[in-house]
Each structure stands twice: as C-alpha cells, then as structure tokens.
Enzyme design. Sequence first.
Site, mmCIF file in Angstrom:
data_model
loop_
_atom_site.group_PDB
_atom_site.id
_atom_site.type_symbol
_atom_site.label_atom_id
_atom_site.label_comp_id
_atom_site.label_asym_id
_atom_site.label_seq_id
_atom_site.Cartn_x
_atom_site.Cartn_y
_atom_site.Cartn_z
ATOM 1 N N LYS B 158 -0.514 -11.068 -3.261
ATOM 2 C CA LYS B 158 -0.101 -9.867 -3.984
ATOM 3 C C LYS B 158 0.972 -10.197 -5.006
ATOM 4 O O LYS B 158 1.750 -11.136 -4.814
ATOM 5 C CB LYS B 158 0.484 -8.839 -3.005
ATOM 6 C CG LYS B 158 -0.481 -8.320 -1.954
ATOM 7 C CD LYS B 158 0.269 -7.336 -1.064
ATOM 8 C CE LYS B 158 -0.636 -6.700 -0.023
ATOM 9 N NZ LYS B 158 0.126 -5.765 0.817
ATOM 10 N N GLY B 164 0.269 -0.395 -5.735
ATOM 11 C CA GLY B 164 -0.919 0.411 -6.001
ATOM 12 C C GLY B 164 -2.212 -0.361 -5.821
ATOM 13 O O GLY B 164 -3.253 0.066 -6.314
ATOM 14 N N GLY B 165 -2.153 -1.496 -5.128
ATOM 15 C CA GLY B 165 -3.374 -2.247 -4.836
ATOM 16 C C GLY B 165 -3.979 -2.958 -6.031
ATOM 17 O O GLY B 165 -5.085 -3.484 -5.947
ATOM 18 N N LYS B 237 -7.401 3.924 -3.689
ATOM 19 C CA LYS B 237 -7.654 5.029 -2.757
ATOM 20 C C LYS B 237 -8.639 6.035 -3.356
ATOM 21 O O LYS B 237 -8.561 6.348 -4.547
ATOM 22 C CB LYS B 237 -6.340 5.750 -2.438
ATOM 23 C CG LYS B 237 -5.317 4.842 -1.772
ATOM 24 C CD LYS B 237 -3.929 5.447 -1.824
ATOM 25 C CE LYS B 237 -2.886 4.462 -1.315
ATOM 26 N NZ LYS B 237 -1.519 4.931 -1.563
ATOM 27 N N GLU B 275 4.457 2.606 2.936
ATOM 28 C CA GLU B 275 3.055 2.297 3.240
ATOM 29 C C GLU B 275 2.969 1.287 4.382
ATOM 30 O O GLU B 275 3.602 0.235 4.331
ATOM 31 C CB GLU B 275 2.358 1.727 1.998
ATOM 32 C CG GLU B 275 2.260 2.723 0.852
ATOM 33 C CD GLU B 275 1.271 2.278 -0.225
ATOM 34 O OE1 GLU B 275 0.988 1.070 -0.309
ATOM 35 O OE2 GLU B 275 0.788 3.154 -0.968
ATOM 36 N N ASN B 290 6.970 2.893 -2.139
ATOM 37 C CA ASN B 290 6.741 3.427 -3.487
ATOM 38 C C ASN B 290 7.819 4.435 -3.843
ATOM 39 O O ASN B 290 8.036 5.400 -3.115
ATOM 40 C CB ASN B 290 5.361 4.073 -3.570
ATOM 41 C CG ASN B 290 4.257 3.047 -3.383
ATOM 42 O OD1 ASN B 290 4.381 1.919 -3.856
ATOM 43 N ND2 ASN B 290 3.208 3.416 -2.687
ATOM 44 N N ARG B 292 8.174 6.778 -5.990
ATOM 45 C CA ARG B 292 7.697 7.829 -6.893
ATOM 46 C C ARG B 292 6.923 8.867 -6.092
ATOM 47 O O ARG B 292 6.649 8.676 -4.908
ATOM 48 C CB ARG B 292 6.750 7.219 -7.928
ATOM 49 C CG ARG B 292 5.592 6.518 -7.236
ATOM 50 C CD ARG B 292 4.435 6.173 -8.100
ATOM 51 N NE ARG B 292 3.266 5.861 -7.283
ATOM 52 C CZ ARG B 292 2.995 4.677 -6.775
ATOM 53 N NH1 ARG B 292 3.782 3.660 -6.983
ATOM 54 N NH2 ARG B 292 1.900 4.501 -6.036
ATOM 55 N N ARG B 338 -10.337 12.183 -4.869
ATOM 56 C CA ARG B 338 -10.029 11.920 -6.283
ATOM 57 C C ARG B 338 -11.329 11.876 -7.067
ATOM 58 O O ARG B 338 -12.147 10.977 -6.877
ATOM 59 C CB ARG B 338 -9.322 10.578 -6.437
ATOM 60 C CG ARG B 338 -8.022 10.465 -5.674
ATOM 61 C CD ARG B 338 -7.349 9.161 -6.039
ATOM 62 N NE ARG B 338 -6.170 8.900 -5.227
ATOM 63 C CZ ARG B 338 -5.297 7.931 -5.489
ATOM 64 N NH1 ARG B 338 -5.492 7.146 -6.534
ATOM 65 N NH2 ARG B 338 -4.246 7.742 -4.715
#
Lengths: 140, 444
Positions: B158, B164-165, B237, B275, B290, B292, B338
């Site tokens: 990573k 955010g993946g 996601k 997370e 995160n 935000r 989404r």
Amino acid sequence: MTDELDEACTSVARLLAASPAPVRRLRLQHGDLMVEMEWAETAAPEAAPAAVPRAPESSDAGLAYVSAPMVGVFYRAPKPGEEPFVREGDTVRPGQQVAIIEAMKIMIPVEAEAAGEVVKILAEDGSPVEYGEHLIAVAG
Amino acid sequence: MFESVLIANRGEIAVRVARTCREMGIRSIAVYSTADRDSAVVRIADDAVHIGPAPGRRSYLSPPAIVEAARLAGAEAVHPGYGFLSEDPDFAEICAANDLTFIGPPPDVMARLADKARTRALMAAAGLPILPGTTHAVETPAEARETADRIGLPVIIKAVAGGGGRGVRVVRDAGELTTGYLESRAAAQALFGDSRVYLERFLESARHVEVQVLADTHGGVIHLGERDCSVQRRHQKLIEESPAPGLPDELLDRIRTAAVTGARAAGYVGAGTFEFLVGRENDFHLMEVNCRLQVEHPVTEMVTGVDLVREQILIAAGERMTLRQEDVRLDGVAIECRVNAEDPARDFLPTPGVVTTFLPPGGQFVRVDTHGYAGYRVPPDYDSLLAKVIAWAPDREQAMARMRRALGEFGIEGQGVRTTAPYLRDLIDHPLFRTAKHDTGLIS
C-alpha cells in the site's frame, strides 16, 4: 460606404460591451444610418446565484475579451498609484500585459490574446473576480 | 457559529453539505469548475464562485483558487467534503493562515494520520491490534522480500500517502514480489505524488468494518457505531451498511471501543473513520484512519439520526458536543448502494454523457443523495459517482427488499450513459450477501 458600416458596427460593439443588461433587440439600418437598441429588464433571473456572472451576450460581434486566468483580485496597474497597463482607447497586441490578478499574494500577469483596441475595462480595479470573468473588451 | 461556509467540493457531497448549511441558517458558497457550470449545487447553494477550468489541479485541488473564492464570497469556514483537499494538511494550514476555519481535524493530526505506515505505529502504541507488517516505508525490493519472508504470504502493498483502496497490490507469490513492489511504487507516485509504500499481511477473506467517531475540541470523543463495507470491487466500496451484520455484539463493542481509544491517542478532532479488517477467527486489525467525512456516512446517519455534517460544523465552530455516548443508539438497518455512471458490461468503463431521463427512487424510508437531474451532463473529468441510494428498515431483510425495490425504480437514460444500478441489484440478491456471510472477496 462600407467604412461607414464598419464604424457603425464598432460603435454598436462598444455599446454592447458597456451594456448594463443583456440587449433584447438590436436594429442597424445602413442607409441614413440608424441604430436602435432595446435592453432587457435589469432584474436578475430568480435562483441565479449572486456571485455567478451573467453569460456574455453572443451578439458581441467583433469583440474579444481578456478573461481572468484564475480567481483573485484584479489590478489595472503594476503598483498602486502607477499608470495602468492599458486605458480605454489604447491599442493592444497579443501577449501584451494588460492587468494583474493577485491570488494568495502571487501576482499573475494577464495578457491580451488578440490585437485590437481596448473598448471597455469591465472589472473594477482592486475588485475580486472569478475564473473566466471578462475583464477587458477588445475590438479587433 | 459561522455565518457562511464555502464548500470546497463538487457533485453529490457538495449538495449534501449545502443542505445542512441551509438547515442551520448558514450561508453556503459553492465553487465550481467550468465542467460543473450547470451542476446542481450552483443552484442549491446561496452563492457560487467559478474557480477554474475542468482539471482538478486548477480548480478543486487548487488551494489558491479555493482561498481566493472564500475571500471573494466572504466565507468564514471551508468544508472540504471527501477527496480533493479534504485530507491535505497543507491546505488546512493555508486556510488557517488566511483566517478561514477548516472543517476537519487540526493540520498536525491530519499530517500524522496521512502517513499510513506511521499511523500503524501510533495505533499499535495505543494498544490497537494491527496486522503484521511494516510501520515505515519499505526502501528496497530486498527489504520487501525480507518483510514478506518474516510475515508470510500473501502480502498487500500500500502507498504510505494512500487511502481509499487506490493503488494497492496483493502479492501471493514470492516470485512476484519485486515486480509488485516496483509497480506499487510507480502507482503511488502517479496517484499520490509520493512513491513510498509499506507492506502488510493480506487477510484472504476478511470483513471491512469501520467505525465512525466524533471528537470535539473539549476532549469529548464518541463513536456512532460501525459500517460494514465488505462489498468491494478492486478495493472500491460498492455497498455499505450499518450496523455490521453477522458479527457478535461483543466483537463489535471491542472494535468500537478501539476506535475511540485510537481517536483519543491521535488527539483527533472532528468526524473521523477508523477502518478495521475482521478475520475469520473474529480477530480484528486497524488498517487506516480517514480524516474526513466518508462517502458512506449516510448509513450511519440513518441508524443514529445524527446529521454528521452538522456535527462537523458545530465542532469546527468550537462547540462542545451535546451528544453523549449513552445517547447513541443504532436503530434498524441502513444499506447504501453507490450508483456510478459506469458500464458493468464493459469492465466498469465510465460512461460520461448527457442524462436525458433521471427518475430517482423515493417512497418510504429511501434516501437518495445525488447531484443528477434530467439534462445533467456527467463530465468525464471526475469520478463516476452519480447517486447514493440509501434504504432504511427495522431489520436487514426488509432493508434489502427496500433497496432492491429502490434500485429497480431508478430510471436513468442518456446517450451512452450506463449505470451500475442493475449490477448492484444482483449483488443485493447474492446468497452470501443475503445471509451476511460475504467478505471482501465476494466479487472476484
């Protein structure tokens, strides 16, 4: 004869650039030259956000605009109290600096893209402007 | 309280923030790029400022453009939404230097948590469980190989500055480590402007469970329960829900408590998300924090009744949280889907274009957060999120039925425009999702 028509067109362009509101009707007669203009009501349409500039009229033939390259403060002169870069009536050439936009203390030079005569300074010196806002009208 | 807030974002989240501002009696100022000239928020907000051309770096990602727009419109505070400048500590500093309140954590907290490898060290020191791996950037392919030998395969690589993946790589074979490491570094540089990467043990079939926390400037820290975001495609996601289904209450309690402990340890202020990955043995591990508002925040709002944007604004204004931990109850089940302007039949290729028909679902207990409308042009310049459909019900069975109904109602048509709505409906019907036995490997 065509000179007269050209002059009339330039005058109309200047009138359009200086127009306080969108022009609803324009009539130009050539013989015994006559120009008639009718303005729309000045009330802004409902739900138009206050800070959004009204779209420029599409009938401004022959006019080019120098637009703000970024959101910031518009200055006409290099420093306070100095001569402005350009005045109405001056002739500009492409690439000539005509203003400054200050954004976060950085001075961004604003240049004319087209050659022509400055017919109208549209933004007020020292006023904040949005990206793309018309600053100066130039008649090519 | 602020008199005016500038929304430094676009799309559905800009509309979302403008709505809360209106409810709080705060003047909202939208900013828009040339590509978003006709966006919904320009109409919904009290004011709007044109800040630049379509490319993000000259508009939504440009601190000078945002700050000058705030000056022009007389804004007192800036809400960054998610993405763009929302987790940029430098931007938060710039706001402060220009007498603007950044609605988010203090810059030093954000900077600390922006480094995902350092976050692991910080949270491990606070007693939170983390996966085996490195708490610093891995400098060479040899170090990557040594780390993999130590922690065992598969590993996940990573970006230190990531989140955010995006840009993550799973390596299952020792022979692919060097290539995977070098590719990850290149991807990290391209995506985040920082090539540093770190390694973590990869949990093959895990659940993604995240906890929403709120912390004020007076030392108050609470959690608002968790969200399950295990339905992912390529680490993005697709479906989120609250509460997390099929996990023991005792485990969820421990995860929630860990998040609050972590928030205190980090000196967190504002709305934040911790997370976690939950393994097969009900072991859990912190992944990242995160700083935000999250895309999936509505599911938390629907089960708690708390307007998270309102809380963010109150906290940024220095108010003491009136919400106590014992007041927080998770009532019923909320699921979010989404809906993206993408074509599932063509490997989820974005499908920008003009939406000619736009009939969002409605009815009982359905919420749609969107910036779309009939005649809206989906620009090719930004992400493809077009709408979020959220369904609430007293239990999961009814929530799934409601979501299926809502997605079926969604009428979106346009030249070349496709959406993920039918694909999401199939996912809701997937036996593993229906029985809450799914994990992050559901789509593969």
